[in-house]
Design a protein around this motif. Structure first.
Motif, PDB file in Angstrom:
ATOM      1  N   LEU A  58       9.909  -1.890  -9.059  1.00 27.51           N
ATOM      2  CA  LEU A  58      10.739  -0.939  -8.604  1.00 27.51           C
ATOM      3  C   LEU A  58      10.711   0.170  -9.425  1.00 27.51           C
ATOM      4  CD1 LEU A  58      13.077  -2.956  -6.247  1.00 27.51           C
ATOM      5  CD2 LEU A  58      10.858  -1.686  -5.599  1.00 27.51           C
ATOM      6  N   ILE A  59      11.401  -0.157 -10.613  1.00 26.61           N
ATOM      7  CA  ILE A  59      11.610   0.895 -11.754  1.00 26.61           C
ATOM      8  C   ILE A  59      10.113   1.648 -12.055  1.00 26.61           C
ATOM      9  CG2 ILE A  59      11.983   1.105 -14.019  1.00 26.61           C
ATOM     10  CD1 ILE A  59      14.122  -0.985 -13.910  1.00 26.61           C
ATOM     11  N   ALA A  60       9.309   1.127 -12.161  1.00 26.60           N
ATOM     12  CA  ALA A  60       7.817   1.577 -12.506  1.00 26.60           C
ATOM     13  C   ALA A  60       7.511   2.726 -11.250  1.00 26.60           C
ATOM     14  CB  ALA A  60       6.615   0.640 -12.528  1.00 26.60           C
ATOM     15  N   LEU A  61       7.574   2.043 -10.011  1.00 21.36           N
ATOM     16  CA  LEU A  61       7.244   2.969  -8.755  1.00 21.36           C
ATOM     17  C   LEU A  61       8.355   4.022  -8.806  1.00 21.36           C
ATOM     18  CD1 LEU A  61       6.244   0.371  -6.313  1.00 21.36           C
ATOM     19  CD2 LEU A  61       5.002   1.358  -7.784  1.00 21.36           C
ATOM     20  N   ARG A  62       9.390   3.745  -9.175  1.00 16.19           N
ATOM     21  CA  ARG A  62      10.566   5.145  -9.052  1.00 16.19           C
ATOM     22  C   ARG A  62      10.218   5.873 -10.238  1.00 16.19           C
ATOM     23  NH1 ARG A  62      15.122   7.408  -7.071  1.00 16.19           N
ATOM     24  NH2 ARG A  62      16.668   7.916  -8.633  1.00 16.19           N
ATOM     25  N   GLU A  63       9.855   5.717 -11.410  1.00 13.56           N
ATOM     26  CA  GLU A  63       9.950   6.476 -12.605  1.00 13.56           C
ATOM     27  C   GLU A  63       8.855   7.103 -12.873  1.00 13.56           C
ATOM     28  OE1 GLU A  63      12.602   7.298 -14.259  1.00 13.56           O
ATOM     29  OE2 GLU A  63      13.662   6.385 -12.420  1.00 13.56           O
ATOM     30  N   PHE A  64       7.457   6.382 -12.811  1.00 11.52           N
ATOM     31  CA  PHE A  64       6.291   7.270 -13.297  1.00 11.52           C
ATOM     32  C   PHE A  64       4.985   7.078 -12.433  1.00 11.52           C
ATOM     33  CE2 PHE A  64       6.909   3.428 -15.863  1.00 11.52           C
ATOM     34  CZ  PHE A  64       5.699   2.684 -15.780  1.00 11.52           C
ATOM     35  N   VAL A  65       4.921   6.028 -11.555  1.00 12.67           N
ATOM     36  CA  VAL A  65       3.779   5.866 -10.769  1.00 12.67           C
ATOM     37  C   VAL A  65       3.628   6.820  -9.903  1.00 12.67           C
ATOM     38  CG1 VAL A  65       2.511   4.364  -9.338  1.00 12.67           C
ATOM     39  CG2 VAL A  65       3.619   3.351 -11.423  1.00 12.67           C
ATOM     40  N   PRO A  66       2.620   7.551  -9.755  1.00 15.95           N
ATOM     41  CA  PRO A  66       2.519   8.968  -8.773  1.00 15.95           C
ATOM     42  C   PRO A  66       2.451   8.396  -7.099  1.00 15.95           C
ATOM     43  CG  PRO A  66       0.522   8.765  -9.775  1.00 15.95           C
ATOM     44  CD  PRO A  66       1.411   7.451 -10.526  1.00 15.95           C
ATOM     45  N   SER A  67       1.394   7.552  -6.904  1.00 12.66           N
ATOM     46  CA  SER A  67       1.017   7.342  -5.470  1.00 12.66           C
ATOM     47  C   SER A  67       0.702   5.815  -5.402  1.00 12.66           C
ATOM     48  CB  SER A  67      -0.238   7.922  -4.835  1.00 12.66           C
ATOM     49  OG  SER A  67      -0.258   7.903  -3.435  1.00 12.66           O
ATOM     50  N   ALA A  68       1.702   5.129  -4.888  1.00 13.40           N
ATOM     51  CA  ALA A  68       1.604   3.833  -4.801  1.00 13.40           C
ATOM     52  C   ALA A  68       2.542   3.165  -3.528  1.00 13.40           C
ATOM     53  CB  ALA A  68       1.887   2.946  -6.016  1.00 13.40           C
ATOM     54  N   THR A  69       1.990   1.793  -2.779  1.00 17.92           N
ATOM     55  CA  THR A  69       2.540   1.291  -1.862  1.00 17.92           C
ATOM     56  C   THR A  69       2.755  -0.090  -2.140  1.00 17.92           C
ATOM     57  OG1 THR A  69       0.928   1.280  -0.421  1.00 17.92           O
ATOM     58  CG2 THR A  69       2.480   3.100  -0.328  1.00 17.92           C
ATOM     59  N   ALA A  70       3.763  -0.655  -1.542  1.00 18.80           N
ATOM     60  CA  ALA A  70       3.738  -2.322  -1.527  1.00 18.80           C
ATOM     61  C   ALA A  70       4.922  -2.709  -0.483  1.00 18.80           C
ATOM     62  CB  ALA A  70       4.540  -2.977  -2.926  1.00 18.80           C
ATOM     63  N   VAL A  71       4.273  -3.709   0.426  1.00 19.50           N
ATOM     64  CA  VAL A  71       5.090  -4.281   1.508  1.00 19.50           C
ATOM     65  C   VAL A  71       6.152  -5.252   0.833  1.00 19.50           C
ATOM     66  CG1 VAL A  71       4.912  -5.913   3.322  1.00 19.50           C
ATOM     67  CG2 VAL A  71       2.958  -4.462   2.892  1.00 19.50           C
ATOM     68  N   LEU A  72       7.460  -4.948   1.382  1.00 20.83           N
ATOM     69  CA  LEU A  72       8.494  -5.565   0.846  1.00 20.83           C
ATOM     70  C   LEU A  72       8.452  -7.131   1.277  1.00 20.83           C
ATOM     71  CD1 LEU A  72      11.083  -2.691   0.884  1.00 20.83           C
ATOM     72  CD2 LEU A  72      10.428  -3.727  -0.894  1.00 20.83           C
ATOM     73  N   PRO A  73       8.811  -8.005   0.415  1.00 26.19           N
ATOM     74  CA  PRO A  73       9.136  -9.392   0.778  1.00 26.19           C
ATOM     75  C   PRO A  73      10.628  -9.471   1.294  1.00 26.19           C
ATOM     76  CG  PRO A  73       9.497  -9.183  -1.628  1.00 26.19           C
ATOM     77  CD  PRO A  73       9.049  -7.630  -0.977  1.00 26.19           C
ATOM     78  N   LEU A  74      10.749  -9.302   2.515  1.00 22.69           N
ATOM     79  CA  LEU A  74      12.245  -9.442   3.345  1.00 22.69           C
ATOM     80  C   LEU A  74      12.592 -10.897   3.295  1.00 22.69           C
ATOM     81  CD1 LEU A  74      11.637  -6.595   5.750  1.00 22.69           C
ATOM     82  CD2 LEU A  74      12.634  -6.499   3.657  1.00 22.69           C
ATOM     83  N   THR A  75      13.902 -11.124   3.545  1.00 24.77           N
ATOM     84  CA  THR A  75      14.152 -12.681   3.717  1.00 24.77           C
ATOM     85  C   THR A  75      14.104 -12.794   5.203  1.00 24.77           C
ATOM     86  OG1 THR A  75      16.509 -11.888   3.703  1.00 24.77           O
ATOM     87  CG2 THR A  75      15.704 -12.517   1.839  1.00 24.77           C
ATOM     88  N   GLU A  76      14.103 -12.047   6.001  1.00 22.00           N
ATOM     89  CA  GLU A  76      14.192 -12.074   7.282  1.00 22.00           C
ATOM     90  C   GLU A  76      13.130 -11.123   7.903  1.00 22.00           C
ATOM     91  OE1 GLU A  76      18.051 -12.169   9.283  1.00 22.00           O
ATOM     92  OE2 GLU A  76      18.868 -13.802   7.948  1.00 22.00           O
TER      93      GLU A  76
END
Length: 316
Positions: A58-76
């Motif tokens: 999450l830190i990498a995606l917020r700070e310096f990765v330009p265009s990326a996505t990932a499905v979140l592992p939700l508990t429910e």
């Protein structure tokens, strides 16, 4: 009055607080009093993603990765899956595309001093919002509300990050683009710096980035800052803290409570060529970290640690 104010600042610093004239820990570049220090009730959470295996991602995606996505592992499982994205159109906090695909953005304006709470509330909005709607800023927390990402995500699950060459995923494949949308996409795509994940066993949240005049490897590390600096110093004294030939340790920057070391690397080499050297450095770091318990830093290693602490880099 001036003496009392100065004494108050001194006592605050002595107690481990943040002085009003110090840089805000959120990384905005503003002074604390002009950012999250503006409200006593708005407590700044220095390490908002602590306790999650996805913290470094999450830190990498917020700070310096330009265009990326990932499905979140939700508990429910909710009404729809939620995908976390680096940035959304107009830096929106959340978006539900016309085809029903739901996203929350990481590179956003914060509502409070706890981005984990902001993201959790944006996630809740995205689960039930009608297709075609966007949320500009996360909703304010209700009175007494404590909802955070840690309450919604599986703590041990990791992200399967997908990097994109552009931002075409903002819009469904069969959607018509008007001129405003096309212009927005063109501007966003033009700002992207080529970025690739460093894929190697034992390596997480490390990315090769072509910054134009030089290339870097940036690696979000999960260890506490002082412990990581001590391990890096131990390697530096041995001349083992770089990525091998064609690389140089440039310094580090802080992001959401963790340290991100940065290495300058040869732009002529393909990004994949840095995977094995990064994994090898990871093994050396692991050994140095383990040795800290039984073997305190030597005088030379302490001097090296102090030098590393002062080598701060600024992202462009």
């Amino acid at each position: 009055m001036a003496k009392r104010t100065a004494a108050k600042r001194k006592n605050q610093a002595a107690e481990g607080g943040i002085g009003p004239r110090q840089p805000c820990p959120c990384g905005s570049g503003k002074r604390y009093k002009a950012c999250h220090g503006g409200s006593v009730a708005d407590v700044m959470v220095i390490r908002p993603f602590e306790g999650l295996a996805v913290e470094t991602d999450l830190i990498a995606l917020r700070e310096f990765v330009p265009s990326a996505t990932a499905v979140l592992p939700l508990t429910e499982a909710g009404p729809r899956p939620i995908t976390v994205a680096t940035v959304l159109p107009m830096a929106a906090a959340a978006l539900v595309r016309t085809d029903g695909a739901a996203f929350i953005g990481l590179q956003v304006q914060t509502r409070t001093g706890d981005i984990s709470g902001d993201l959790a509330r944006a996630l809740r909005w995205a689960q039930t919002a009608e297709p075609g709607n966007a949320l500009s800023v996360a909703p304010a927390p209700a009175e007494g509300e404590t909802l955070r990402l840690q309450d919604l995500l599986q703590p041990e699950a990791r992200l399967e990050v997908e990097l994109h060459a552009d931002f075409s995923w903002w819009i469904p494949a069969d959607a018509e683009q008007n001129s405003d949308v096309a212009l927005s996409l063109e501007r966003a795509n033009a700002a992207i710096m080529p970025t690739e994940p460093v894929l190697a066993e034992g390596v997480h949240a490390a990315y090769w980035v072509d910054a134009g005049d030089k290339a870097h490897v940036r690696w979000v590390r999960p260890e506490p800052e002082e412990r990581l600096l001590a391990a890096l110093a131990r390697l530096a004294v041995r001349g083992e803290h770089d990525l091998g030939e064609g690389s140089r340790y440039a310094g580090s920057f802080r992001a959401h409570g963790l340290l991100v070391p940065v290495w300058d690397v040869d732009r002529e080499q393909h990004s994949k060529e840095w995977a094995q050297p990064t994994a090898a450095l990871g093994e050396r770091l692991a050994g140095a970290l383990d040795s800290l318990e039984a073997e305190p830093l030597s005088e030379a290693e302490r001097r090296s640690r102090d030098g590393l602490r002062g080598r701060q880099v600024t992202l462009r």
